[in-house]
Structures are given as structure tokens and as C-alpha cells.
Write a protein that holds these residues in place. Structure first.
Motif, short mmCIF file in Angstrom:
data_model
loop_
_atom_site.label_atom_id
_atom_site.label_comp_id
_atom_site.label_asym_id
_atom_site.label_seq_id
_atom_site.Cartn_x
_atom_site.Cartn_y
_atom_site.Cartn_z
N GLN A 137 -7.80 -3.98 -5.61
CA GLN A 137 -7.91 -2.54 -5.35
C GLN A 137 -9.05 -1.94 -6.16
OE1 GLN A 137 -4.46 -0.14 -6.33
NE2 GLN A 137 -5.02 1.42 -4.81
N TYR A 160 -9.01 -1.31 -0.62
CA TYR A 160 -8.62 -2.69 -0.90
C TYR A 160 -9.64 -3.70 -0.37
CZ TYR A 160 -3.97 -0.90 -2.10
OH TYR A 160 -2.92 -0.22 -2.68
N THR A 168 0.82 -1.21 0.00
CA THR A 168 0.00 0.00 0.00
C THR A 168 0.86 1.26 0.00
OG1 THR A 168 -0.15 -0.03 2.42
CG2 THR A 168 -1.87 -1.19 1.18
#
Length: 373
Positions: free
Chosen positions: A368, A314, A211
Motif C-alpha cells: 500500500q 495498492y 481494502t
């Protein structure tokens, strides 16, 4: 001719006599005293008083009638939201489909302790009868209060802070001995989500690195079917707030999550997520999300996850298991309907007895949500 007139006269006299008798009977009934009604039981009187007080309260909250031309305008304006929130919520429509369970759950003495029947409550919740209509009994509490609570989410949990009446095991050690994977042994839980043993694993440090590389910020998350809240506990060490959904199926999961200083949500998988649209950075689906969920319900869950995720957020499917054929023909196309970016997609055989017998596989996927569509 005379005979006909005599007959008519006779019929007239009979009609008048009948009316006079009816009038006399009616007047006698009015003058007589009505029968004495049987006394009303005290508990019914109390319930009627409660209902009357509620109706009076709601009536006072009703908006005033439009003033007439001669009447003075009212200076008090009641917000419409206030009136909306005073409405009493009806019983969930699915409750009518389970009358026996509902009757068992509602059989209690008003204004006393609620029965120890959390299993009945969960049976109703799992059938969609939620929120439950029980109102006038008091929740049970442990007989003693612990002098201190855990300072960290991996500290020893005080067993006296829980009610064990509804479970076969009466201690955390019993639960851990019956199955070490249940999540009640804090020494075992302390190392979970940190190791990489196979392609199916996604350790938290690796996830946070992914991330960070994509310049995503992870602050708020939801863990669906999170057991005792260990994922939330590990993420808390990284300053990420995670709320855990769980059910008390055979063990005190919700209480354990709370005693660890985390937030449990006692909701089933088929319930709409109690979160506003587009506010979460991450939704993780644990082992509770698997092939046993009906396809229609799985689709509802995935699109509800899409609803609560922000753009760029996510979805993490962690060890989702199903038959290989079902994954390829049913669940994989269903997941791809979201049109999310695949950050990780790993499939491997489920090698336990059940997995080998049913030809099952595990899927771990990190997806995502698109920033724009």
C-alpha cells in the motif's frame, strides 16, 4: 624596353579575347532552351500534393505576426494548444536502430489495405519504435460481422469477429487445447482469482475485504500483462473498472479483451503507463512481470506504478518469479525502495521443471502506497 611593351600588349589582347569568348559562351547558354525534364510519376505527384496540402494547413494555423503600428489589430486569437496539437509527431528515436524491420513494415501500397503483418508491428513496438509511422493504409476487418456480442465477460466469444491470419491456431478451441492456461477457455476463466490454494494466492473476495477493513475504496485499476482480461472481468462483477495492458504474442489477446466488453491497452512493459499521475486505486502485475525484465526496466516500471497510484492505493505483485538469490539481493531491495506498507508478502518455491532447474521462487505481495511522505 620595346620587347617588354610588346609582351604586355600581347597579354592584354589575350585577356580581352578570353573575356569576349566567355561572354559569348554565357549569352549562348542563356538563349538556348533548357533540357526537357522527365515526366513525374502520378503517385509521386499525389504524395507531393498531400504534403503541400498539409503544409498549407499548418501554415494557416500559425499565429499571426505582431501587428505594426500602422496595421490594424487582428480580432482572431488562435489558442496556443491548438497550434501545439497540429504538430506532426516524429518517428520514435529507437526506430532508426531497426532499419530492416522498419523498412519491412513501411513497404505497403498507399490508400489500400494494410498488410497482414501484426507480428512485424509488435516486433517494432517491443523495440521501442512506438507509435508506428504507418499512415496511409486501411486496417483490415473480418469478412463477417457477428449478429451479437457477449453480454457478460464470461460468455462464449464469437470467433468470426477476429482475424486469425497471423496465428498458427485458427480458433479458441485450438488455443485452449494447446495450453489451457492461455485464458481463452471461458469455463476455466470463470473460476480464476476466486480460490485460495496456497499462501501465494490472493482471491479477489479476500483482497476486497482487506481494502474494506482499511477503509480503502477500489474503483479504478490497471492490470499489467493481463492476458485475455480475466482479472478485469472478475473485478467488473464488483463494479471496479480495470484496464488491461496486453500484447498479441502468438494469440489475439487484445481482441479477446475487447470482445469481453473490457478495455485493452496494446503497450509493452517498457512504455510509460498512459495514465495521469495519482489517479488509480490499484495496479496489479501479472505473470508478464518477472525476472526476465532487466533490472533497470523493472525499476522504471515500479516507479511509474508509484506515479499513477493515488495515496493509499495498492500495488499487487501476483506470482512474480525469480531466482531466490536474485529476489533477496536484487528485486526485494528494489521493491522496498518504494517504502510501501506490506499488507501481504508470501514467497514459495516454483515447483515446475524450469523453476526447480533454476532455483526459482514465486512472490505474491500486496503493498500500500503511503498517504503522506
Amino acid at each position: 624596353m620595346g620587347f617588354t611593351m610588346g609582351l604586355n600588349l600581347l597579354l592584354l589582347v589575350a585577356m580581352v579575347a578570353t573575356n569576349i569568348l566567355s561572354l559569348y559562351h554565357l549569352s549562348s547558354n542563356i538563349q538556348s532552351k533548357p533540357p526537357v525534364a522527365p515526366p513525374v510519376p502520378d503517385h509521386l505527384l499525389h504524395q507531393l500534393q498531400t504534403i503541400r496540402a498539409t503544409i498549407n494547413h499548418l501554415t494557416r494555423l500559425q499565429p499571426p505576426a505582431p501587428p505594426s503600428a500602422k496595421a490594424k489589430k487582428s480580432t482572431v486569437t488562435i489558442p496556443s494548444d491548438l497550434l501545439l496539437y497540429t504538430h506532426l509527431s516524429p518517428i520514435a528515436s529507437s526506430c532508426k536502430d531497426n532499419p530492416d524491420l522498419l523498412h519491412q513494415y513501411m513497404s505497403y501500397t498507399p490508400f489500400s489495405l494494410c498488410p497482414s503483418d501484426s507480428s512485424v508491428a509488435e516486433s517494432l513496438i517491443l523495440r521501442g519504435c512506438h507509435p508506428l509511422p504507418r499512415r496511409r493504409c486501411f486496417s483490415r476487418t473480418p469478412s463477417s460481422i457477428p449478429t451479437s456480442l457477449p453480454k457478460t465477460p464470461f460468455s462464449t466469444i464469437p470467433e468470426k469477429a477476429l482475424l486469425w491470419n497471423n496465428y498458427s491456431c485458427k480458433s479458441f478451441s485450438c488455443l485452449s487445447q494447446s495450453n489451457p492456461n492461455l485464458g481463452f477457455d471461458m469455463k476455466v476463466e470463470q473460476s480464476r482469482f476466486l480460490d485460495f490454494k496456497s499462501d501465494l494466492d490472493l482471491p479477489i473476495p479476500q483482497f476486497l475485504q482487506l481494502t474494506k477493513t482499511s477503509k480503502s475504496v477500489i474503483r479504478l485499476a490497471l492490470d499489467i500483462g493481463g492476458g485475455t482480461g480475466t482479472f478485469a472481468a472478475q473485478m467488473k462483477l464488483h463494479n471496479v473498472t480495470v484496464v488491461t495492458t496486453t500484447m498479441n504474442l502468438g494469440a489475439p489477446y487484445s481482441e479477446t479483451v475487447a470482445l469481453r466488453g473490457l478495455v485493452p491497452l496494446h503497450v509493452p512493459l517498457q512504455q510509460r503507463l498512459p495514465v495521469f499521475d495519482g489517479v488509480l486505486d490499484l495496479v496489479r502485475c501479472g505473470h508478464a512481470v518477472n525476472r526476465w525484465i532487466p533490472v533497470t526496466m523493472m525499476e522504471f516500471l515500479l516507479f511509474d506504478v508509484d506515479r499513477v497510484l493515488r495515496a493509499g492505493g495498492y500495488l499487487w505483485l501476483d506470482h512474480f518469479f525469480s531466482k531466490r538469490a536474485d529476489l533477496e539481493k536484487v528485486f526485494q531491495p528494489l521493491i522496498w525502495k518504494l517504502n510501501y506498507k506490506k499488507v501481504k508478502w508470501a514467497v514459495a518455491n516454483k515447483n515446475d521443471a524450469s523453476g526447480v532447474k533454476n532455483g526459482e521462487v514465486y512472490l505474491t505481495a500486496l503493498l500500500q502506497k503511503p498517504i503522506s511522505r
